[in-house]
Enzyme design. Structure first.
Site, mmCIF file in Angstrom:
data_model
loop_
_atom_site.group_PDB
_atom_site.id
_atom_site.type_symbol
_atom_site.label_atom_id
_atom_site.label_comp_id
_atom_site.label_asym_id
_atom_site.label_seq_id
_atom_site.Cartn_x
_atom_site.Cartn_y
_atom_site.Cartn_z
ATOM 1 N N HIS A 1 0.837 -1.200 0.000
ATOM 2 C CA HIS A 1 0.000 0.000 0.000
ATOM 3 C C HIS A 1 0.879 1.261 0.000
ATOM 4 C CE1 HIS A 1 -2.821 -2.888 2.133
ATOM 5 N NE2 HIS A 1 -3.561 -2.479 1.116
ATOM 6 N N GLU B 1 -1.029 -4.351 -8.699
ATOM 7 C CA GLU B 1 -1.132 -5.401 -9.723
ATOM 8 C C GLU B 1 -1.294 -6.788 -9.111
ATOM 9 O OE1 GLU B 1 2.319 -4.705 -12.148
ATOM 10 O OE2 GLU B 1 1.403 -2.970 -13.136
#
Ligand code: PAF
Length: 283
Positions: free
Chosen positions: A37, A148
């Site tokens: 993150h 991703e």
């Protein structure tokens, strides 16, 4: 670090930013933030004047027997990470702030969401598309950042943005891994010591598949078989799926001739982990 819980308060802050001419980036998360993150936030900070991190465990994307109630939460730790990464504020609403009791409107998709994770989680992407649309309407970002690791989610959101004409640039960011290769995930905290070791089989098996493709293998079934056999060598692993699909349409492909996404979901004990790689044949 300012933590905003109210939609109208957030909207008024964003109105002020817009008056100043600031660009706005959004990093949607479900909290319990880790280095993966952080990489999204750092990228967003480098490309926008102001960055909102949403921190909301979205109930509509969990199935009935999934881990909504046990999903890890720690807003103080999240706030410290956001501060360090340079975010401007955290949007941390209660479920009642995000969803009316009698909410009956959802954003759904006909294709892209049926295979891969959608097969075992049939309502998951409806929940993701709904909450991400709501966040887009509330924050009105110029850019939004997604990892991703959730490759299907990224493809679904790109398609939703195209189909529903959101004027937002979607930025995909590379998978961040632990030093031993395990893809970072908030769900890794569910793993005990033995499971944590066993979880490495997922990345290791995908690397075998990637090496085969790099060496010239173009038969998707052969690659899939090798990945599957290697995962099955780990007694604590139970395969949900191993698939090789077109990276854009997510449709199954027999030959590796365009950009392909190889994605897998594996239960280690009761924890479901996902990982993937994308391969683009040269020439
Ligand atoms: O990837 C996630 O953490 C979630 O699916 C998202 C995009 C924040 C929506 O709740």
């Amino acid at each position: 670090m300012q933590i905003i819980k109210n939609i109208e308060e957030l909207r008024s802050i964003i109105r002020e930013w817009r008056k100043e001419g600031f660009s706005v980036g959004l990093v949607p998360t479900m909290g319990y933030l880790h280095e993966g993150h952080k990489s999204l936030i750092v990228k967003a900070v480098s490309e926008n004047d102001r960055v909102v991190v949403s921190d909301f465990v979205n109930p509509t994307q969990f199935g009935v027997n999934e881990d909504l109630s046990s999903y890890p939460r720690d807003i103080d730790r999240d706030a410290a990470l956001c501060q360090k990464a340079g975010a401007s504020l955290i949007f941390h609403p209660e479920p009642e702030e995000m969803y009316f009791k009698d909410n009956c409107t959802f954003v759904d998709m006909d294709s892209l969401t049926k295979g891969l994770c959608g097969r075992t989680r049939p309502t998951h992407f409806r929940g993701v598309c709904t909450v991400v649309s709501k966040l887009f309407h509330i924050v009105t970002p110029d850019r939004a950042y997604f990892g991703e690791k959730d490759a299907q989610q990224l493809a679904v959101i790109r398609r939703m943005v195209r189909d529903l004409n959101f004027a937002i640039t979607i930025v995909g960011c590379p998978i961040v891994r632990e030093p031993d290769g395990l893809a970072m995930s908030s769900r890794n905290t569910y793993l005990n010591k033995e499971e944590r070791k066993a979880a490495l089989i997922l990345h290791k098996s995908l690397v075998i598949g990637e090496e085969m493709m790099k060496a010239g293998e173009r038969d998707a079934a052969a690659v899939k078989e090798a990945i599957t056999a290697n995962i099955e060598s780990e007694p604590l692993a139970r395969i949900d799926y191993v698939e090789i699909v077109d990276a854009e349409t997510l449709e199954n492909t027999a030959r590796i001739e365009r950009s392909v996404l190889t994605a897998a979901a594996v239960y280690i004990g009761s924890t479901r982990l996902i990982d993937n790689f994308t391969f683009q044949p040269q020439g």
